[in-house]
Design an enzyme around this catalytic site. Structure first.
Site, PDB file in Angstrom:
ATOM      1  N   CYS A  69      38.480  39.582  30.842  1.00 20.54           N
ATOM      2  CA  CYS A  69      37.781  40.870  30.679  1.00 20.54           C
ATOM      3  C   CYS A  69      38.156  41.503  29.343  1.00 20.54           C
ATOM      4  O   CYS A  69      39.284  41.940  29.142  1.00 20.54           O
ATOM      5  CB  CYS A  69      38.137  41.767  31.868  1.00 20.54           C
ATOM      6  SG  CYS A  69      37.905  43.526  31.622  1.00 20.54           S
ATOM      7  N   CYS A  72      39.352  45.103  29.350  1.00 18.46           N
ATOM      8  CA  CYS A  72      40.711  45.164  29.931  1.00 18.46           C
ATOM      9  C   CYS A  72      41.752  44.879  28.838  1.00 18.46           C
ATOM     10  O   CYS A  72      42.766  45.575  28.741  1.00 18.46           O
ATOM     11  CB  CYS A  72      40.877  44.128  31.036  1.00 18.46           C
ATOM     12  SG  CYS A  72      39.780  44.359  32.457  1.00 18.46           S
TER      13      CYS A  72
END
Ligand code: ZN
Length: 147
Positions: A69, A72
Protein backbone atom coordinates in the site's frame (compact mmCIF):
# COMPACT_ATOMS: atom_id res chain seq x y z
CA UNK A 1 -5.26 8.14 37.76
CA UNK A 2 -3.94 4.76 38.87
CA UNK A 3 -0.39 4.47 40.19
CA UNK A 4 0.52 1.76 37.70
CA UNK A 5 -0.54 1.10 34.14
CA UNK A 6 -0.79 -2.22 32.35
CA UNK A 7 1.12 -2.28 29.08
CA UNK A 8 1.42 -5.18 26.67
CA UNK A 9 4.89 -5.73 25.29
CA UNK A 10 4.61 -5.61 21.49
CA UNK A 11 7.70 -7.81 21.14
CA UNK A 12 6.73 -10.77 23.34
CA UNK A 13 3.11 -10.16 24.37
CA UNK A 14 3.86 -10.03 28.09
CA UNK A 15 1.58 -7.77 30.15
CA UNK A 16 3.75 -5.43 32.23
CA UNK A 17 2.76 -3.23 35.15
CA UNK A 18 4.54 0.09 34.95
CA UNK A 19 4.42 2.79 37.63
CA UNK A 20 3.04 6.02 36.13
CA UNK A 21 6.00 7.87 37.60
CA UNK A 22 8.38 5.72 35.56
CA UNK A 23 6.57 6.02 32.27
CA UNK A 24 8.80 8.80 30.97
CA UNK A 25 11.97 7.01 32.12
CA UNK A 26 11.90 4.40 29.35
CA UNK A 27 10.32 1.36 31.01
CA UNK A 28 11.29 -2.03 29.58
CA UNK A 29 9.50 -5.34 29.33
CA UNK A 30 10.24 -7.53 32.37
CA UNK A 31 10.51 -10.62 30.17
CA UNK A 32 12.31 -9.64 26.95
CA UNK A 33 13.71 -6.19 27.74
CA UNK A 34 12.02 -4.41 24.83
CA UNK A 35 11.15 -0.75 25.37
CA UNK A 36 7.48 -0.34 26.28
CA UNK A 37 6.82 3.36 25.77
CA UNK A 38 9.83 5.07 24.24
CA UNK A 39 8.00 6.62 21.29
CA UNK A 40 8.92 3.99 18.71
CA UNK A 41 6.23 2.41 16.56
CA UNK A 42 5.99 -1.23 17.57
CA UNK A 43 5.02 -3.93 15.10
CA UNK A 44 2.22 -6.03 16.57
CA UNK A 45 1.44 -9.65 15.82
CA UNK A 46 -2.10 -10.97 16.22
CA UNK A 47 -1.69 -12.04 19.86
CA UNK A 48 -0.02 -8.81 20.99
CA UNK A 49 -2.62 -6.79 19.06
CA UNK A 50 -5.52 -8.51 20.82
CA UNK A 51 -3.93 -8.28 24.27
CA UNK A 52 -2.93 -4.64 23.88
CA UNK A 53 -6.18 -3.42 22.36
CA UNK A 54 -8.27 -5.25 24.98
CA UNK A 55 -6.24 -4.82 28.11
CA UNK A 56 -3.84 -1.88 28.04
CA UNK A 57 -4.39 1.04 30.37
CA UNK A 58 -2.69 3.57 28.11
CA UNK A 59 -4.36 4.73 24.90
CA UNK A 60 -3.10 2.79 21.90
CA UNK A 61 -3.28 3.97 18.30
CA UNK A 62 -2.94 1.17 15.75
CA UNK A 63 -2.04 1.76 12.11
CA UNK A 64 -3.52 -1.01 9.93
CA UNK A 65 -1.29 -1.15 6.88
CA UNK A 66 0.26 -3.42 4.25
CA UNK A 67 3.62 -3.38 2.46
CA UNK A 68 1.97 -3.12 -1.00
CA UNK A 69 0.00 0.00 0.00
CA UNK A 70 1.71 3.16 -1.29
CA UNK A 71 -0.19 5.64 0.92
CA UNK A 72 0.62 3.42 3.94
CA UNK A 73 4.33 3.61 3.20
CA UNK A 74 4.06 7.36 2.65
CA UNK A 75 2.38 7.80 6.01
CA UNK A 76 4.90 5.65 7.95
CA UNK A 77 7.37 8.49 8.71
CA UNK A 78 4.48 10.76 9.70
CA UNK A 79 3.10 8.07 12.00
CA UNK A 80 6.57 7.66 13.54
CA UNK A 81 6.78 11.41 14.11
CA UNK A 82 3.36 11.40 15.80
CA UNK A 83 4.50 8.49 18.02
CA UNK A 84 7.40 10.56 19.32
CA UNK A 85 5.15 13.55 19.95
CA UNK A 86 2.52 11.54 21.82
CA UNK A 87 4.94 9.40 23.90
CA UNK A 88 4.92 8.25 26.61
CA UNK A 89 1.24 8.76 27.48
CA UNK A 90 -0.07 7.31 24.20
CA UNK A 91 1.48 4.36 22.36
CA UNK A 92 1.47 3.93 18.60
CA UNK A 93 1.80 0.58 16.88
CA UNK A 94 1.20 -1.01 13.52
CA UNK A 95 -0.46 -4.16 12.34
CA UNK A 96 0.41 -5.69 8.98
CA UNK A 97 -2.97 -6.60 7.48
CA UNK A 98 -1.34 -8.80 4.85
CA UNK A 99 0.27 -10.98 7.54
CA UNK A 100 -2.75 -10.85 9.84
CA UNK A 101 -5.90 -10.67 7.68
CA UNK A 102 -8.09 -12.20 10.40
CA UNK A 103 -7.21 -9.38 12.79
CA UNK A 104 -8.01 -6.67 10.28
CA UNK A 105 -11.27 -8.41 9.33
CA UNK A 106 -12.27 -8.54 12.99
CA UNK A 107 -11.45 -4.85 13.34
CA UNK A 108 -13.71 -4.14 10.37
CA UNK A 109 -10.94 -2.59 8.28
CA UNK A 110 -12.24 -1.89 4.77
CA UNK A 111 -9.45 0.26 3.38
CA UNK A 112 -5.90 1.04 4.44
CA UNK A 113 -4.22 2.86 5.91
CA UNK A 114 -6.72 2.99 8.75
CA UNK A 115 -6.03 4.19 12.27
CA UNK A 116 -7.97 2.97 15.29
CA UNK A 117 -7.58 4.54 18.70
CA UNK A 118 -8.17 2.16 21.60
CA UNK A 119 -8.41 2.98 25.28
CA UNK A 120 -9.11 0.59 28.16
CA UNK A 121 -10.28 -2.23 25.90
CA UNK A 122 -12.61 -0.16 23.76
CA UNK A 123 -12.40 1.44 20.36
CA UNK A 124 -12.55 5.20 20.84
CA UNK A 125 -12.39 6.41 17.26
CA UNK A 126 -11.03 5.61 13.82
CA UNK A 127 -9.51 7.62 11.02
CA UNK A 128 -9.21 6.48 7.41
CA UNK A 129 -6.58 7.43 4.89
CA UNK A 130 -3.00 8.68 5.02
CA UNK A 131 -2.51 11.73 7.25
CA UNK A 132 0.35 14.03 8.19
CA UNK A 133 1.78 13.78 11.71
CA UNK A 134 -0.01 16.91 12.89
CA UNK A 135 -3.40 15.46 11.91
CA UNK A 136 -2.64 12.19 13.68
CA UNK A 137 -1.64 13.99 16.88
CA UNK A 138 -4.71 16.21 16.67
CA UNK A 139 -6.98 13.21 16.08
CA UNK A 140 -5.66 11.44 19.19
CA UNK A 141 -5.70 14.51 21.41
CA UNK A 142 -9.20 15.58 20.41
CA UNK A 143 -10.63 12.15 21.26
CA UNK A 144 -8.74 11.69 24.51
CA UNK A 145 -9.54 15.22 25.61
CA UNK A 146 -13.22 14.50 25.16
CA UNK A 147 -13.07 11.12 26.95
ZN1 ZN B 1 8.57 -8.33 26.07
Amino acid sequence: MADTVKLTCAACGQANRVPMARLAAGPKCGVCGAALADGHVAELDAAAHDKATRGDDLPLLVDYWAPWCGPCRMMAPEFAKAAKTLAPSVRLAKLNTEDHPAVSARAGIRGIPALILYHRGREVARLAGARPAADIVQFVQSHLGAA
